[in-house]
Scaffold this motif. Sequence first.
Motif, PDB file in Angstrom:
ATOM      1  N   ARG A 238     -56.493 -70.601 -63.320  1.00  0.00           N
ATOM      2  CA  ARG A 238     -57.391 -70.220 -64.675  1.00  0.00           C
ATOM      3  C   ARG A 238     -58.678 -70.467 -64.498  1.00  0.00           C
ATOM      4  N   TRP A 239     -59.189 -71.652 -64.121  1.00  0.00           N
ATOM      5  CA  TRP A 239     -60.419 -71.738 -63.998  1.00  0.00           C
ATOM      6  C   TRP A 239     -61.296 -70.793 -62.830  1.00  0.00           C
ATOM      7  N   LEU A 240     -60.437 -70.363 -61.917  1.00  0.00           N
ATOM      8  CA  LEU A 240     -61.063 -69.445 -61.050  1.00  0.00           C
ATOM      9  C   LEU A 240     -61.132 -67.975 -61.689  1.00  0.00           C
ATOM     10  N   ALA A 241     -60.201 -67.863 -62.607  1.00  0.00           N
ATOM     11  CA  ALA A 241     -60.402 -66.514 -63.351  1.00  0.00           C
ATOM     12  C   ALA A 241     -61.408 -66.409 -64.390  1.00  0.00           C
ATOM     13  N   GLY A 242     -62.095 -67.851 -64.685  1.00  0.00           N
ATOM     14  CA  GLY A 242     -62.997 -67.816 -65.674  1.00  0.00           C
ATOM     15  C   GLY A 242     -62.662 -68.422 -67.225  1.00  0.00           C
ATOM     16  N   GLU A 243     -61.337 -68.778 -67.263  1.00  0.00           N
ATOM     17  CA  GLU A 243     -60.734 -69.221 -68.473  1.00  0.00           C
ATOM     18  C   GLU A 243     -61.332 -70.463 -68.660  1.00  0.00           C
ATOM     19  N   ALA A 244     -61.216 -70.935 -70.015  1.00  0.00           N
ATOM     20  CA  ALA A 244     -61.405 -72.205 -70.355  1.00  0.00           C
ATOM     21  C   ALA A 244     -60.254 -73.148 -70.300  1.00  0.00           C
ATOM     22  N   VAL A 245     -60.074 -74.067 -69.717  1.00  0.00           N
ATOM     23  CA  VAL A 245     -58.987 -74.877 -69.569  1.00  0.00           C
ATOM     24  C   VAL A 245     -59.281 -76.411 -69.641  1.00  0.00           C
ATOM     25  N   MET A 246     -58.711 -77.281 -70.614  1.00  0.00           N
ATOM     26  CA  MET A 246     -59.027 -78.670 -70.757  1.00  0.00           C
ATOM     27  C   MET A 246     -58.070 -79.368 -70.255  1.00  0.00           C
ATOM     28  N   VAL A 247     -58.042 -80.348 -69.567  1.00  0.00           N
ATOM     29  CA  VAL A 247     -57.302 -81.266 -68.815  1.00  0.00           C
ATOM     30  C   VAL A 247     -57.530 -82.778 -69.393  1.00  0.00           C
ATOM     31  N   GLU A 248     -56.717 -83.664 -69.149  1.00  0.00           N
ATOM     32  CA  GLU A 248     -56.796 -85.079 -69.400  1.00  0.00           C
ATOM     33  C   GLU A 248     -57.810 -85.608 -68.482  1.00  0.00           C
ATOM     34  N   THR A 249     -58.317 -86.885 -68.991  1.00  0.00           N
ATOM     35  CA  THR A 249     -59.296 -87.796 -68.128  1.00  0.00           C
ATOM     36  C   THR A 249     -58.747 -87.966 -66.848  1.00  0.00           C
ATOM     37  N   ALA A 250     -57.218 -88.596 -66.735  1.00  0.00           N
ATOM     38  CA  ALA A 250     -56.774 -88.618 -65.174  1.00  0.00           C
ATOM     39  C   ALA A 250     -56.704 -87.560 -64.357  1.00  0.00           C
ATOM     40  N   ALA A 251     -56.558 -86.190 -64.993  1.00  0.00           N
ATOM     41  CA  ALA A 251     -56.472 -84.857 -64.298  1.00  0.00           C
ATOM     42  C   ALA A 251     -57.750 -84.651 -63.934  1.00  0.00           C
ATOM     43  N   VAL A 252     -58.542 -84.961 -64.700  1.00  0.00           N
ATOM     44  CA  VAL A 252     -60.009 -84.622 -64.114  1.00  0.00           C
ATOM     45  C   VAL A 252     -60.555 -85.311 -62.972  1.00  0.00           C
ATOM     46  N   ARG A 253     -60.226 -86.444 -62.776  1.00  0.00           N
ATOM     47  CA  ARG A 253     -60.579 -87.252 -61.622  1.00  0.00           C
ATOM     48  C   ARG A 253     -59.726 -86.750 -60.588  1.00  0.00           C
ATOM     49  N   ALA A 254     -58.488 -86.372 -60.648  1.00  0.00           N
ATOM     50  CA  ALA A 254     -57.919 -85.899 -59.604  1.00  0.00           C
ATOM     51  C   ALA A 254     -58.206 -84.558 -59.078  1.00  0.00           C
ATOM     52  N   HIS A 255     -58.942 -83.649 -59.859  1.00  0.00           N
ATOM     53  CA  HIS A 255     -59.392 -82.395 -59.674  1.00  0.00           C
ATOM     54  C   HIS A 255     -60.622 -82.531 -58.976  1.00  0.00           C
ATOM     55  N   GLN A 256     -61.319 -83.497 -59.540  1.00  0.00           N
ATOM     56  CA  GLN A 256     -62.831 -83.971 -58.784  1.00  0.00           C
ATOM     57  C   GLN A 256     -62.646 -84.033 -57.493  1.00  0.00           C
ATOM     58  N   ARG A 257     -61.412 -85.145 -57.090  1.00  0.00           N
ATOM     59  CA  ARG A 257     -61.149 -85.127 -55.705  1.00  0.00           C
ATOM     60  C   ARG A 257     -61.112 -84.036 -54.841  1.00  0.00           C
ATOM     61  N   LEU A 258     -60.196 -83.245 -55.406  1.00  0.00           N
ATOM     62  CA  LEU A 258     -59.719 -82.072 -54.757  1.00  0.00           C
ATOM     63  C   LEU A 258     -60.931 -81.247 -54.477  1.00  0.00           C
ATOM     64  N   LEU A 259     -61.847 -80.841 -55.391  1.00  0.00           N
ATOM     65  CA  LEU A 259     -62.953 -79.984 -55.275  1.00  0.00           C
ATOM     66  C   LEU A 259     -63.946 -80.656 -54.185  1.00  0.00           C
ATOM     67  N   ARG A 260     -64.082 -82.093 -54.465  1.00  0.00           N
ATOM     68  CA  ARG A 260     -65.078 -82.531 -53.567  1.00  0.00           C
ATOM     69  C   ARG A 260     -64.607 -82.610 -51.856  1.00  0.00           C
ATOM     70  N   GLU A 261     -63.369 -82.487 -51.854  1.00  0.00           N
ATOM     71  CA  GLU A 261     -62.807 -82.559 -50.349  1.00  0.00           C
ATOM     72  C   GLU A 261     -63.017 -81.192 -49.818  1.00  0.00           C
ATOM     73  N   PHE A 262     -62.583 -80.065 -50.810  1.00  0.00           N
ATOM     74  CA  PHE A 262     -62.710 -78.766 -50.549  1.00  0.00           C
ATOM     75  C   PHE A 262     -64.234 -78.353 -50.252  1.00  0.00           C
ATOM     76  N   LEU A 263     -65.210 -78.794 -51.072  1.00  0.00           N
ATOM     77  CA  LEU A 263     -66.582 -78.584 -50.582  1.00  0.00           C
ATOM     78  C   LEU A 263     -67.208 -79.175 -49.360  1.00  0.00           C
ATOM     79  N   ASP A 264     -66.623 -80.481 -49.377  1.00  0.00           N
ATOM     80  CA  ASP A 264     -67.046 -81.105 -48.003  1.00  0.00           C
ATOM     81  C   ASP A 264     -66.462 -80.350 -46.607  1.00  0.00           C
ATOM     82  N   HIS A 265     -65.587 -79.766 -46.846  1.00  0.00           N
ATOM     83  CA  HIS A 265     -65.084 -78.966 -45.538  1.00  0.00           C
ATOM     84  C   HIS A 265     -65.811 -77.733 -45.495  1.00  0.00           C
TER      85      HIS A 265
END
Length: 249
Positions: free
Chosen positions: A203-230
């Motif tokens: 949904r984020w990729l589609a431009g939709e607004a999605v709110m997730v819990e704090t713990a999920a934000v941390r997990a998504h931040q790690r995933l995104l950082r690994e994707f960017l680093d690569h």
Amino acid sequence: MSLVQTDAIVLHIADYLESSRILRLATRDAGVQSVVARGARSSKKRFGSAVDLFAEGQAQIQLKPGRDLHTLQGFDVVASRATLALDLGRFTAASAIAECALRLLHDEAAPAVYGVLLDGFDQLAAAASGDTGSVTLGALWRLIGEVGFRPAVNHCAECHIPLEDEADARFQVAAGGALCAACARQVPGGRLLPAAARRALQRWLAGEAVMVETAAVRAHQRLLREFLDHHLPDNRPLKAYRVWEQGQW
């Protein structure tokens, strides 16, 4: 030399000599450009709040062929986004977006990418304080997708078969996204991406607004950082992104 007038937003500022500043601008019609704003430190009459981070307006740029640094002749501000500087969490999030934009964009016109970038800053400026993490993740994934690095989320990145909506999947950054169970056994590494997290990413990729819990934000931040680093074209660390991810302010 040619004078270009274009919509622009300030992504980075550095002092230059005694009275000037160098700005990195994302523009609608000329991509990312480095410009010198002469006298910007000694007088506010010419540029005013144009030299503030994340300010948006009409830039008049004197382009010099074969040069990496051009001259900013004027900047008419239409949105200063002062609220981004009033909260450190919001400011670091905006800085992470700006840093990624500077690493992903080039000196070529990309109006759609510019629109995605502005939309991300606007949403972050208007977001409730507890939602800034989710909003920033959405802005960054949408930007990544728009510039051509969109990860596979609803189909396998290797064999391209559709993935069931309710199925967990292994996300492998080198493969370019989520993998089906069969391909995941053949490709080492990666992170388990629960079905809910995969739907949020889709949904984020589609431009939709999605709110997730704090713990999920941390997990998504790690995933995104690994994707960017690569996938980023060089190995320079994402300093602003890591400050935002680690919450070190």
